[in-house]
Scaffold this active site. Structure first.
Site, PDB file in Angstrom:
ATOM      1  N   HIS A   1      -3.682   7.024   1.710  1.00  0.00           N
ATOM      2  CA  HIS A   1      -3.798   5.664   0.955  1.00  0.00           C
ATOM      3  C   HIS A   1      -5.601   5.232   1.039  1.00  0.00           C
ATOM      4  O   HIS A   1      -5.528   5.412   2.614  1.00  0.00           O
ATOM      5  CB  HIS A   1      -2.815   4.636   1.336  1.00  0.00           C
ATOM      6  CG  HIS A   1      -3.321   3.299   1.066  1.00  0.00           C
ATOM      7  ND1 HIS A   1      -3.830   2.630   0.021  1.00  0.00           N
ATOM      8  CD2 HIS A   1      -3.298   2.357   2.069  1.00  0.00           C
ATOM      9  CE1 HIS A   1      -3.967   1.584   0.128  1.00  0.00           C
ATOM     10  NE2 HIS A   1      -3.953   1.176   1.316  1.00  0.00           N
TER      11      HIS A   1
ATOM     12  N   CYS B   1       0.902  -1.278   0.056  1.00  0.00           N
ATOM     13  CA  CYS B   1       0.028   0.069  -0.046  1.00  0.00           C
ATOM     14  C   CYS B   1       0.930   1.176  -0.034  1.00  0.00           C
ATOM     15  O   CYS B   1       0.294   2.235  -0.398  1.00  0.00           O
ATOM     16  CB  CYS B   1      -1.006  -0.074   1.143  1.00  0.00           C
ATOM     17  SG  CYS B   1      -2.039  -1.387   1.108  1.00  0.00           S
TER      18      CYS B   1
ATOM     19  N   ASN C   1      -9.971  -0.775  -1.732  1.00  0.00           N
ATOM     20  CA  ASN C   1      -8.928  -0.263  -1.343  1.00  0.00           C
ATOM     21  C   ASN C   1      -7.770  -1.141  -2.520  1.00  0.00           C
ATOM     22  O   ASN C   1      -8.007  -2.182  -2.951  1.00  0.00           O
ATOM     23  CB  ASN C   1      -8.266  -1.040  -0.168  1.00  0.00           C
ATOM     24  CG  ASN C   1      -6.855  -1.307   0.342  1.00  0.00           C
ATOM     25  OD1 ASN C   1      -5.946  -0.789  -0.576  1.00  0.00           O
ATOM     26  ND2 ASN C   1      -6.528  -1.185   1.408  1.00  0.00           N
TER      27      ASN C   1
HETATM   28  N1  COA Z   1     -19.212  -9.637   6.003  1.00  0.00           N
HETATM   29  C1  COA Z   1     -19.751 -10.003   7.391  1.00  0.00           C
HETATM   30  N2  COA Z   1     -19.108 -10.375   8.299  1.00  0.00           N
HETATM   31  C2  COA Z   1     -18.098 -10.356   8.416  1.00  0.00           C
HETATM   32  C3  COA Z   1     -17.202 -10.151   7.129  1.00  0.00           C
HETATM   33  C4  COA Z   1     -17.774  -9.621   6.058  1.00  0.00           C
HETATM   34  N3  COA Z   1     -17.152  -9.305   4.866  1.00  0.00           N
HETATM   35  N4  COA Z   1     -15.909 -10.095   7.425  1.00  0.00           N
HETATM   36  C5  COA Z   1     -15.716 -10.601   8.702  1.00  0.00           C
HETATM   37  N5  COA Z   1     -16.867 -10.657   9.403  1.00  0.00           N
HETATM   38  C6  COA Z   1     -17.264 -10.908  10.656  1.00  0.00           C
HETATM   39  C7  COA Z   1     -16.206 -11.870  11.348  1.00  0.00           C
HETATM   40  O1  COA Z   1     -16.263 -12.963  10.923  1.00  0.00           O
HETATM   41  C8  COA Z   1     -16.817 -11.505  12.944  1.00  0.00           C
HETATM   42  O2  COA Z   1     -17.778 -12.319  13.187  1.00  0.00           O
HETATM   43  P1  COA Z   1     -17.702 -13.369  14.446  1.00  0.00           P
HETATM   44  O3  COA Z   1     -17.912 -12.006  15.551  1.00  0.00           O
HETATM   45  O4  COA Z   1     -19.070 -13.838  14.654  1.00  0.00           O
HETATM   46  O5  COA Z   1     -16.325 -13.938  14.684  1.00  0.00           O
HETATM   47  C9  COA Z   1     -17.205 -10.233  12.800  1.00  0.00           C
HETATM   48  O6  COA Z   1     -17.397  -9.892  11.499  1.00  0.00           O
HETATM   49  C10 COA Z   1     -16.081  -9.406  13.155  1.00  0.00           C
HETATM   50  O7  COA Z   1     -14.865  -9.316  12.685  1.00  0.00           O
HETATM   51  P2  COA Z   1     -13.526  -8.637  12.725  1.00  0.00           P
HETATM   52  O8  COA Z   1     -12.433  -9.230  11.872  1.00  0.00           O
HETATM   53  O9  COA Z   1     -13.269  -8.940  14.146  1.00  0.00           O
HETATM   54  O10 COA Z   1     -14.007  -7.309  12.381  1.00  0.00           O
HETATM   55  P3  COA Z   1     -13.435  -5.822  12.555  1.00  0.00           P
HETATM   56  O11 COA Z   1     -14.261  -5.131  13.423  1.00  0.00           O
HETATM   57  O12 COA Z   1     -11.772  -6.053  12.843  1.00  0.00           O
HETATM   58  O13 COA Z   1     -13.484  -5.276  11.045  1.00  0.00           O
HETATM   59  C11 COA Z   1     -11.930  -4.963   9.170  1.00  0.00           C
HETATM   60  C12 COA Z   1     -12.710  -6.184  10.153  1.00  0.00           C
HETATM   61  C13 COA Z   1     -10.939  -5.620   8.336  1.00  0.00           C
HETATM   62  C14 COA Z   1     -13.013  -4.108   8.670  1.00  0.00           C
HETATM   63  C15 COA Z   1     -11.266  -4.152  10.301  1.00  0.00           C
HETATM   64  O14 COA Z   1     -10.265  -4.893  11.286  1.00  0.00           O
HETATM   65  C16 COA Z   1     -10.274  -3.149   9.763  1.00  0.00           C
HETATM   66  O15 COA Z   1     -10.907  -2.011   8.934  1.00  0.00           O
HETATM   67  N6  COA Z   1      -8.939  -3.258   9.569  1.00  0.00           N
HETATM   68  C17 COA Z   1      -7.933  -2.373   8.846  1.00  0.00           C
HETATM   69  C18 COA Z   1      -7.860  -3.094   7.704  1.00  0.00           C
HETATM   70  C19 COA Z   1      -7.298  -2.461   6.533  1.00  0.00           C
HETATM   71  O16 COA Z   1      -7.395  -1.031   6.271  1.00  0.00           O
HETATM   72  N7  COA Z   1      -6.511  -3.107   5.676  1.00  0.00           N
HETATM   73  C20 COA Z   1      -5.777  -2.416   4.615  1.00  0.00           C
HETATM   74  C21 COA Z   1      -4.454  -2.011   4.991  1.00  0.00           C
HETATM   75  S1  COA Z   1      -3.630  -1.409   3.740  1.00  0.00           S
END
Ligand code: COA
Length: 355
Positions: A282, A116, A312
């Site tokens: 980004h 990224c 992204n």
């Molecule tokens: N749709 C529905 N549910 C989803 C899902 C989707 N696409 N992806 C994950 N879930 C579920 C998970 O399975 C989990 O369920 P559970 O509680 O029953 O186990 C729940 O949602 C929460 O998952 P989690 O991974 O803990 O969510 P989160 O609040 O951390 O959000 C991101 C996930 C990826 C959106 C978040 O962590 C984030 O924004 N991180 C930064 C990522 C990023 O910007 N990456 C690019 C970097 S350059």
């Protein structure tokens, strides 16, 4: 020493729009979850066989080259940031050179693989070549086709809903105008977190780093029976060929490092956050961008976000956003533009530009 300026910008995204509802055909997800957590409404994915990372890049590049008032044959060098090159090797830079019809010029072409943050690293490298006088017209590109490396089952939903395809390009040239151009670039990395956002296959590690991999517990790379190979059937059938992300950890680090490196870059010029006319982060996640803007004290109208429409796009996100903002008349003569990125590696960096 002369400064480098951005003389032309361009971007291209595939026509194929994938909405959040479209994703529900492949996995258990929904529009509300995706929008609430990431801000993404839709993304673009290439149509197989029609485009590659390098062909998307060529389309964006032709626009940037024309706007810079030159022709492809006038280019001296290509710096191509991508994590999703057409081939594992050679890099996408040489394919782009060929796609632009300038292979006979034999100009150099290099790939940059810092995910990224790729475009910031690429821009920084190209800036040094301009400042030393080695080159006069450098094409700097960020492009990705990530849709072909996503696990489109419910198992992969945490990642698959976030990433999109696209390309953005700029042409760098020297400038004589005092106080204008790329004022500075700041680059950082911390390899302790390499496995927090990773696509481990294909690769040479063969289990060496297993103690650092927090990837799904059924991922095991060290079984000698699989032979000395970057990729094998076991990896394919066990979904080991897809990206893994510790989303919460990435979020936490991103919201710290984005503001930190932005301030470092401003401090070096004796400037302050209030001097920024346009901040282009980004496009990792809308919540990250909003969090960072708030931490920096930047009003929403000074921050360019388009993740809602493209997802992204990793190394492509900043040049796409820059070209889009420029087309919208948001980048004007004398403006202070700040490009900032954070991503896998971890890597992070900033480019501060007086337009
Ligand atoms: N749709 C529905 N549910 C989803 C899902 C989707 N696409 N992806 C994950 N879930 C579920 C998970 O399975 C989990 O369920 P559970 O509680 O029953 O186990 C729940 O949602 C929460 O998952 P989690 O991974 O803990 O969510 P989160 O609040 O951390 O959000 C991101 C996930 C990826 C959106 C978040 O962590 C984030 O924004 N991180 C930064 C990522 C990023 O910007 N990456 C690019 C970097 S350059």
């Amino acid at each position: 020493m002369k400064k480098a300026k951005i003389a032309g910008v361009g971007f291209h995204v595939p026509e194929n729009v994938i909405t959040n509802d479209d994703l529900t055909k492949y996995m258990d997800t929904n529009d509300q979850w995706i929008q609430e957590r990431t801000g993404i409404k839709e993304r673009r994915w290439v149509t197989r066989g029609e485009d590659t990372t390098a062909t998307l890049a060529a389309k964006a590049s032709r626009i940037a080259i024309e706007r810079a008032g030159i022709e492809p044959k006038d280019l001296d060098f290509i710096v191509f940031a991508t994590l999703s090159a057409d081939y594992y090797f050679p890099g996408a830079g040489v394919i782009l050179q060929r796609e632009l019809g300038i292979a006979e010029t034999e100009i150099g072409a290099v790939d940059v693989k810092t995910q990224c943050t790729g475009f910031i690293y690429a821009l920084s490298m190209a800036t040094q070549y301009i400042e030393t006088g080695m080159y006069k017209n450098i094409l700097v590109v960020g492009a990705e086709v990530q849709s072909m490396a996503l696990d489109l089952t419910t198992r992969g939903r945490g990642i698959a809903v976030i990433f999109g395809d696209g390309a953005g390009a700029v042409v760098l040239q020297p400038t004589e105008e005092k106080g204008k151009g790329i004022l500075n670039t700041k680059l950082h990395a911390d390899g302790r977190y390499a496995e927090k956002l990773i696509m481990p296959v294909p690769g040479s590690h063969a289990g060496y780093h297993n103690d650092k991999l927090e990837t799904p517990s059924d991922w095991n790379f060290s079984d000698a029976r699989w032979g000395n190979t970057f990729i094998n059937e076991h990896m394919l059938t066990n979904s080991m060929i897809y990206p893994y992300m510790d989303g919460k950890y990435v979020f936490k680090m991103a919201v710290t490092k984005f503001p930190e490196v932005t301030k470092e870059s401003l401090d070096a010029e004796g400037l302050e956050v209030k001097d920024i006319d346009l901040f282009i982060p980004h496009q990792a996640n809308l919540r990250i961008s909003q969090f960072v803007a708030k931490r920096l004290g930047l009003p929403a109208e000074k921050v360019w976000n388009n993740i809602q429409r493209y997802g992204n796009t990793t190394a492509a996100s900043i040049p796409i956003a820059l070209a889009e903002a420029w087309e919208a008349g948001k980048v004007n003569d004398g403006d202070l533009v700040c490009l900032t990125a954070f991503g896998s590696g971890f890597t992070w960096g900033t480019a501060l530009i007086r337009w």
